[in-house]
Design an enzyme around this catalytic site. Sequence first.
Site, mmCIF file in Angstrom:
data_model
loop_
_atom_site.group_PDB
_atom_site.id
_atom_site.type_symbol
_atom_site.label_atom_id
_atom_site.label_comp_id
_atom_site.label_asym_id
_atom_site.label_seq_id
_atom_site.Cartn_x
_atom_site.Cartn_y
_atom_site.Cartn_z
ATOM 1 N N LYS A 124 0.828 -1.214 0.000
ATOM 2 C CA LYS A 124 0.000 0.000 0.000
ATOM 3 C C LYS A 124 0.865 1.267 0.000
ATOM 4 O O LYS A 124 2.074 1.217 0.247
ATOM 5 C CB LYS A 124 -0.930 -0.036 1.208
ATOM 6 C CG LYS A 124 -1.936 -1.197 1.166
ATOM 7 C CD LYS A 124 -2.921 -1.096 2.326
ATOM 8 C CE LYS A 124 -3.952 -2.208 2.266
ATOM 9 N NZ LYS A 124 -4.977 -2.040 3.350
ATOM 10 N N TYR B 164 -12.497 -1.615 -3.702
ATOM 11 C CA TYR B 164 -12.985 -1.776 -2.324
ATOM 12 C C TYR B 164 -14.505 -1.645 -2.222
ATOM 13 O O TYR B 164 -15.021 -1.391 -1.136
ATOM 14 C CB TYR B 164 -12.308 -0.757 -1.409
ATOM 15 C CG TYR B 164 -10.898 -1.161 -1.014
ATOM 16 C CD1 TYR B 164 -10.669 -2.241 -0.167
ATOM 17 C CD2 TYR B 164 -9.790 -0.466 -1.482
ATOM 18 C CE1 TYR B 164 -9.392 -2.622 0.207
ATOM 19 C CE2 TYR B 164 -8.500 -0.829 -1.113
ATOM 20 C CZ TYR B 164 -8.315 -1.915 -0.266
ATOM 21 O OH TYR B 164 -7.045 -2.293 0.105
ATOM 22 N N ARG C 48 -2.502 -14.395 5.033
ATOM 23 C CA ARG C 48 -3.123 -13.642 6.131
ATOM 24 C C ARG C 48 -2.299 -13.825 7.417
ATOM 25 O O ARG C 48 -2.148 -12.887 8.200
ATOM 26 C CB ARG C 48 -4.576 -14.082 6.358
ATOM 27 C CG ARG C 48 -5.520 -13.895 5.181
ATOM 28 C CD ARG C 48 -5.961 -12.500 4.897
ATOM 29 N NE ARG C 48 -6.514 -11.776 6.002
ATOM 30 C CZ ARG C 48 -7.199 -10.625 5.859
ATOM 31 N NH1 ARG C 48 -7.424 -10.108 4.640
ATOM 32 N NH2 ARG C 48 -7.638 -9.989 6.890
ATOM 33 N N THR D 120 -5.477 -6.710 10.868
ATOM 34 C CA THR D 120 -5.742 -5.436 10.182
ATOM 35 C C THR D 120 -5.156 -4.258 10.947
ATOM 36 O O THR D 120 -4.540 -3.363 10.354
ATOM 37 C CB THR D 120 -7.277 -5.244 10.039
ATOM 38 O OG1 THR D 120 -7.841 -6.401 9.423
ATOM 39 C CG2 THR D 120 -7.591 -4.010 9.215
ATOM 40 N N ARG E 17 2.573 -6.481 8.859
ATOM 41 C CA ARG E 17 1.905 -5.280 9.381
ATOM 42 C C ARG E 17 2.548 -4.830 10.702
ATOM 43 O O ARG E 17 2.706 -3.619 10.935
ATOM 44 C CB ARG E 17 0.397 -5.524 9.522
ATOM 45 C CG ARG E 17 -0.311 -5.464 8.153
ATOM 46 C CD ARG E 17 -1.727 -5.940 8.220
ATOM 47 N NE ARG E 17 -2.495 -5.592 7.026
ATOM 48 C CZ ARG E 17 -3.683 -6.105 6.731
ATOM 49 N NH1 ARG E 17 -4.248 -7.001 7.541
ATOM 50 N NH2 ARG E 17 -4.320 -5.729 5.637
ATOM 51 N N ASN F 39 -2.023 0.304 6.534
ATOM 52 C CA ASN F 39 -1.501 -0.910 7.170
ATOM 53 C C ASN F 39 -0.618 -1.759 6.251
ATOM 54 O O ASN F 39 -0.604 -2.986 6.341
ATOM 55 C CB ASN F 39 -2.653 -1.720 7.799
ATOM 56 C CG ASN F 39 -3.680 -2.158 6.783
ATOM 57 O OD1 ASN F 39 -3.565 -1.848 5.597
ATOM 58 N ND2 ASN F 39 -4.681 -2.879 7.233
ATOM 59 N N HIS G 53 -2.254 -5.331 1.525
ATOM 60 C CA HIS G 53 -3.551 -5.979 1.354
ATOM 61 C C HIS G 53 -3.319 -7.468 1.191
ATOM 62 O O HIS G 53 -2.325 -7.883 0.598
ATOM 63 C CB HIS G 53 -4.234 -5.439 0.088
ATOM 64 C CG HIS G 53 -5.467 -6.213 -0.291
ATOM 65 N ND1 HIS G 53 -6.681 -5.986 0.286
ATOM 66 C CD2 HIS G 53 -5.643 -7.240 -1.168
ATOM 67 C CE1 HIS G 53 -7.575 -6.839 -0.224
ATOM 68 N NE2 HIS G 53 -6.964 -7.605 -1.113
ATOM 69 N N GLU H 231 -9.735 -10.197 -7.478
ATOM 70 C CA GLU H 231 -8.773 -9.101 -7.288
ATOM 71 C C GLU H 231 -7.575 -9.227 -8.235
ATOM 72 O O GLU H 231 -7.111 -8.232 -8.809
ATOM 73 C CB GLU H 231 -8.322 -9.076 -5.825
ATOM 74 C CG GLU H 231 -9.452 -8.664 -4.888
ATOM 75 C CD GLU H 231 -9.158 -8.894 -3.410
ATOM 76 O OE1 GLU H 231 -10.046 -8.588 -2.597
ATOM 77 O OE2 GLU H 231 -8.058 -9.367 -3.069
HETATM 78 P P1 IDP Z 1 -8.062 -6.545 5.886
HETATM 79 O O1 IDP Z 1 -7.250 -5.664 4.949
HETATM 80 O O2 IDP Z 1 -7.251 -7.008 7.065
HETATM 81 O O3 IDP Z 1 -8.753 -7.674 5.166
HETATM 82 P P2 IDP Z 1 -10.671 -5.236 5.981
HETATM 83 O O4 IDP Z 1 -11.603 -5.316 7.140
HETATM 84 O O5 IDP Z 1 -10.991 -6.025 4.754
HETATM 85 O O6 IDP Z 1 -9.191 -5.612 6.519
HETATM 86 O O7 IDP Z 1 -10.524 -3.692 5.610
HETATM 87 C C1 IDP Z 1 -9.932 -3.305 4.376
HETATM 88 C C2 IDP Z 1 -8.973 -2.171 4.643
HETATM 89 O O8 IDP Z 1 -9.709 -1.047 5.127
HETATM 90 C C3 IDP Z 1 -7.931 -2.421 5.730
HETATM 91 O O9 IDP Z 1 -6.804 -3.137 5.269
HETATM 92 C C4 IDP Z 1 -7.558 -1.004 6.130
HETATM 93 O O10 IDP Z 1 -6.687 -0.394 5.176
HETATM 94 C C5 IDP Z 1 -8.907 -0.308 6.051
HETATM 95 N N1 IDP Z 1 -9.597 -0.308 7.363
HETATM 96 C C6 IDP Z 1 -10.160 -1.372 8.002
HETATM 97 N N2 IDP Z 1 -10.699 -1.014 9.170
HETATM 98 C C7 IDP Z 1 -10.495 0.324 9.275
HETATM 99 C C8 IDP Z 1 -10.836 1.290 10.276
HETATM 100 O O11 IDP Z 1 -11.446 0.991 11.311
HETATM 101 N N3 IDP Z 1 -10.436 2.594 10.028
HETATM 102 C C9 IDP Z 1 -9.767 2.945 8.888
HETATM 103 N N4 IDP Z 1 -9.431 2.077 7.935
HETATM 104 C C10 IDP Z 1 -9.783 0.772 8.117
HETATM 105 MG MG MG Z 2 -10.193 -7.601 3.687
#
Ligand code: IDP
Ligand code: MG
Length: 140
Positions: free
Chosen positions: A11, A51, A87, A93, A104, A114, A117, A128
């Site tokens: 990212k 997204y 993962r 996350t 991460r 973070n 992805h 994707e």
């Molecule tokens: P993941 O990337 O671990 O699968 P997801 O829940 O799919 O997490 O969320 C997608 C992306 O959205 C995360 O990687 C992060 O960049 C962002 N994100 C998730 N939760 C939050 C939040 O509470 N605040 C801001 N950004 C978030």
């Molecule tokens: Mg996700």
Amino acid sequence: MNGNRTFTMIKPDAVGNGHIGNILKDIQDAGFKIIAMKFTRLSEGQAGKFYEVHKERPFYGELVSYMSSGPIVAAILEKDEAVASFRTLIGATDPTKAEPGTIRAKYAESIAANAVHGSDSDENAAIEGNFFFSALEQVG
Ligand code: IDP
Ligand code: MG
């Protein structure tokens, strides 16, 4: 799509902080083979489409503007149980909750920025990967 591929992006925070090389090394050291890879930048429209599943979530606008704020590295990776294994490699996350040693934990700035992805299912890995790469580009 078989169960041995996943899709990742490095990212904008991790690219901007100079972590591309270290993250690719961690990915390869964990046994993933690179099937396709590109350095590119998403428009807001493209990030919004990628997204789209999150469009009802409160952070969607922040996520889309962040993911289009700078270049990313996109890649398709192959390994047994690729989705679950990747993962585990990247961690939670929220980087403050990610296991020590995960990508991460080592490289992320925040829950939004973070570092990487990782796909959450075989089905989404295929969707994707095909968003970024034509069949001809999936050469690994
Ligand atoms: P993941 O990337 O671990 O699968 P997801 O829940 O799919 O997490 O969320 C997608 C992306 O959205 C995360 O990687 C992060 O960049 C962002 N994100 C998730 N939760 C939050 C939040 O509470 N605040 C801001 N950004 C978030
Ligand atoms: Mg996700």
